[in-house]
Design a protein around this motif. Structure first.
Motif, short mmCIF file in Angstrom:
data_model
loop_
_atom_site.label_atom_id
_atom_site.label_comp_id
_atom_site.label_asym_id
_atom_site.label_seq_id
_atom_site.Cartn_x
_atom_site.Cartn_y
_atom_site.Cartn_z
N ILE A 129 -0.38 -163.18 26.02
CA ILE A 129 -0.45 -162.73 27.62
C ILE A 129 -1.93 -162.09 27.58
O ILE A 129 -2.37 -161.89 28.83
N TYR A 140 3.84 -162.72 21.46
CA TYR A 140 3.83 -162.58 22.85
C TYR A 140 2.55 -161.86 23.71
O TYR A 140 1.90 -162.27 24.37
N GLY A 141 2.34 -160.54 22.95
CA GLY A 141 1.15 -159.92 23.49
C GLY A 141 -0.26 -160.31 23.42
O GLY A 141 -0.60 -160.53 24.50
N ARG A 191 5.24 -156.17 16.93
CA ARG A 191 5.16 -156.80 18.30
C ARG A 191 4.00 -155.87 18.80
O ARG A 191 3.04 -156.26 19.66
#
Ligand SMILES: Nc1ncnc2c1ncn2[C@@H]1O[C@H](COP(=O)(O)OP(=O)(O)OP(=O)(O)O)[C@@H](O)[C@H]1O
Ligand SMILES: [Mg+2]
Lengths: 265, 448
Positions: A124, A120-121, A174
């Motif tokens: 984005i 995710y990081g 994460r």
């Protein structure tokens, strides 16, 4: 990519990464952090210790402006990251948090797959150009978090289906995947068993090569094991800050001494 | 610590096999409470059962309709005087002409087969046909002029009273007192039935046909009302869902918490409690009188229902947004997601099942809402189907609940059956929407 950064950092080993100047934090009328001045070094593990409610988490959250999400919270003073005041009006907290990552006390994976949690990081922030690169980043982050072996065959399984300790390591992976410069960890091991704790501690030690790590902990032993610098907070004040060995062997403040010997807290 | 406990007597040790008085009392109250719960649920179930039983009992018969099978010779000399099959010319033949053809065909058939009862005049015998039957025959011919000159087998609608005879609503006794039907006509109908020429069959027209006038209950259908309700639901969905969700997200995640947002919050809660007829007055004043939108149009109805549904959707959406654990938001913000990314990537997907359910429940309310629609003219008698959207949104239309209301206001007892039938259709739609809500919930719910 990482190697180049490593080279850069080797140049000035113990330079100041974050510098807090006269920081005050209020929750409404209650004064939670009083006049804190501290220099947090790069490529160092700094431990925050102190009795419950003394403001460790509060101060930690000021370092990446997570306090912004609490409406009644007010911060005064300056916090410089590489010499730039993160509370400057021009600073966008979103950009800041990409550089100063955070791991929370309670494991909080997204209700998505393990892969998507870690990816995710990078996604984005546009850190990778294609799927192959993203796969690589995910794998290396999971390896750094000592989770790769356990999950490599079920990357599409939900992250919330892991055990508590695995979830916490997933959260660390994460945070690591965005390659932040500073990693803030608020009691990352409080939900873990001794074995997972040992793994995370080992991981923290490895992370030190690339990041500046700040860890809040209630375990004196943990602070002694993983940190090079220790800060002792008491009732919103930074009582003492110094080399971990010095704090634990010959504390200069009587409050520190009584805390580490178990008399307050 | 040890010295303090002295004046409190130490608890007596007893066997675990013996229930002490306190435990017995506690168990008794628990049993009582269970009984209350079961009683409450039983009461609800009984009420529901009675409701369904009475509605189904009265309304199911609306889905069948009595028809008379007969051979009709479509005389070209009567229907197409010019002989050119020119549509304009054909349209000049009125229902009156078709009525005559039908009447003759019926009388001829009854006489030929010896089914005519003693003393029933030809005119009265033809009276068992619905007044709608000629119109249906005419439509059939206009659609297919090639039929002219041939003999066609048709199933003509029977009169509402004859329909009532087959459904048990009309008897010989009631016919004696009834100016609309005579016992002799019933005998004819009975004879036709015995000959297999008159029977009940499934009534598609009830679902597809438009409403019919007061004297033709047998022809009345829900087609226009269903379309009208459907159009309104489309408008409600398209307007209320995005507006409601956007408003909720803004209020819940972005807006500063101050006296102004508190005021808005209180007002939304109040709006949800405003009687629906008030929305009707508002719609009449704003949309029709001020904005000049057409009366009885699905557009105005949809807008009014949107206003009515918005608070429900906003409240449900905010509740489900609130229910998303803050730790998820912290996690996203902590790795540098912006507020919008946090909301759209993490919060909204988790809130989705709740939003869906809220929306569908709000729409189900709107579907069953009657009062505001009465005020904006949807109570009008509409026989023409609205056009396809979007133009159709401006055409006059009816709505299902209003149609129920309209049916119940009419004198002919056959309309009571129609009203119950319309309620069944409405309930089926509501049940479908609830099933959709459950399915969507299942689909979007992440059980991890
Ligand atoms: N969201 C909040 N609103 C109001 N007061 C808060 C909030 N968060 C923390 N506080 C107060 O600020 C003080 C410091 O809290 P903080 O969470 O920083 O303590 P801590 O040192 O992390 O404690 P612990 O070790 O128990 O986690 C406490 O007195 C607490 O009650
Ligand atoms: Mg804390």
């Amino acid at each position: 990519m990482n190697d180049m950064r490593l080279m850069e950092r080797v140049v000035d080993d113990t330079r100041i990464k974050i510098s807090a100047k006269d920081v005050q934090v209020w929750y409404g009328d209650s004064h939670a952090i009083k006049d804190v001045n501290i220099d947090i070094l790069d490529k160092t593990v700094t431990a925050f210790i102190g009795p419950s409610g003394c403001g460790k988490s509060t101060f930690l959250r000021t370092l990446n402006r997570m306090n912004d999400t609490i409406p009644i919270c007010r911060v005064e003073g300056e916090i410089l990251l590489d010499g730039e005041n993160i509370y400057d009006r021009k600073v966008d907290p979103v950009q800041l948090r990409a550089r100063v990552g955070m791991v929370f006390q309670k494991p909080n994976p997204f209700p998505k797959s393990i892969y998507d949690n870690v990816a995710y990081g990078p996604r984005i922030h546009g850190l990778t150009r294609n799927k192959a690169e993203l796969d690589e980043v995910v794998e290396s982050a999971l390896k750094k978090a000592a989770l790769w072996k356990e999950v490599k065959d079920r990357l599409t399984a939900p992250g919330t289906g892991l055990s508590g300790g695995q979830q916490q390591r997933l959260c660390i992976a994460r945070a690591v995947a965005t390659s932040p410069e500073v990693l803030l960890m608020d009691e990352p091991c409080s939900a873990l068993d001794p074995i997972a704790t040992a793994q995370v501690e080992e991981l923290i030690d490895e992370l030190r090569e690339n990041f500046s790590v700040v860890i809040v902990t209630h375990s004196m032993q943990q602070a002694a094991r993983v940190s090079q610098k220790t800060a002792f907070f008491h009732m919103g004040n930074l009582v003492e800050y110094g080399d971990t060995t010095q704090i634990f062997t010959k504390p200069s403040d009587p409050r520190t001494e009584s805390y580490i010997t178990g008399r307050i807290g | 610590m040890t010295a303090e406990a002295t004046n409190i007597p130490a608890p007596k040790r007893r066997s675990l096999y013996q229930l002490d008085a306190r435990t017995r009392r506690r168990n008794a109250s628990e049993t009582r409470f269970r009984a209350y719960g079961v009683a409450a649920i039983a009461f609800g179930m009984i009420a529901l059962a009675v409701l369904l039983w009475s509605i189904l009992g009265q309304g199911l018969s609306a889905f069948t309709q009595t028809r008379i099978a007969m051979d009709v010779t479509l005389d070209a000399a009567v229907l197409d005087k010019s002989g050119k099959r020119d549509p304009v010319e054909l349209a000049k033949a009125t229902t009156l002409a078709y009525g005559k053809i039908l009447d003759q065909a019926l009388v001829k058939q009854a006489t030929d087969k010896g089914l005519m009862p003693e003393g029933l005049s030809a005119k009265d015998a033809a009276g068992i046909l619905s007044k709608e039957a000629p119109a249906q025959l005419r439509r059939m011919v206009l659609d297919n002029p090639a039929l002219i000159g041939t003999t066609v087998q048709i199933e003509a609608l029977a009169n509402g009273r004859i329909d009532g005879l087959l459904k048990g609503r009309v008897t010989m006794e009631s016919a004696k007192l009834d100016s609309n039907v005579s016992p002799a006509q019933l005998v004819l109908a009975q004879n036709l039935k015995d000959a297999g020429l008159l029977a009940k069959s499934f009534n598609f027209d009830f679902i597809t046909a438009p409403d019919a006038s007061e004297v033709r209950p047998e022809a009345a259908g829900l087609g226009v009302a269903i379309l009208g309700s459907l159009y309104m639901m489309m408008i409600v969905l398209v307007l209320a869902l995005p507006i409601g969700v956007a408003a909720s997200i803004y209020l819940e995640e972005f807006a500063a918490k101050n006296w102004f947002t508190d005021l808005i919050e209180v007002n939304i809660a109040n709006l949800a409690a405003v009687p629906s007829i008030v929305y009707g007055i508002l719609g009449l004043a704003v949309f029709i009188n001020f904005a000049g939108m057409p009366q009885s149009s699905p557009l105005v109805g949809g807008l009014v229902l949107t206003l009515m549904t918005l608070p429900t959707i906003i409240i449900a959406t905010r509740a489900s947004l609130k229910a998303v654990p803050p730790s998820i938001k912290d996690a996203a913000l902590g790795i540098g997601a912006s507020k919008t990314q946090t909301v759209f990537h993490h919060v909204l997907p988790l809130a989705m099942p709740g939003i869906m359910t809220g929306t569908i429940i709000g729409m189900a309310h709107a579907l069953g809402e009657t009062a505001p629609l009465l005020l904006i003219g949807m109570v009008a008698f509409v026989r023409d189907y609205p056009a396809a959207p979007p133009e159709g949104f401006l055409d006059p239309a009816a709505a299902l609940p209003v149609q129920v209301y309209n049916f119940t206001r009419r004198a002919d007892p056959a309309f009571l059956e129609r009203a119950s039938g319309a309620i069944i259709v409405l309930l089926v739609f509501l049940a479908l929407m609830n099933v959709a809500a459950i399915l969507l919930r299942r689909k979007f719910e992440r059980r991890w």
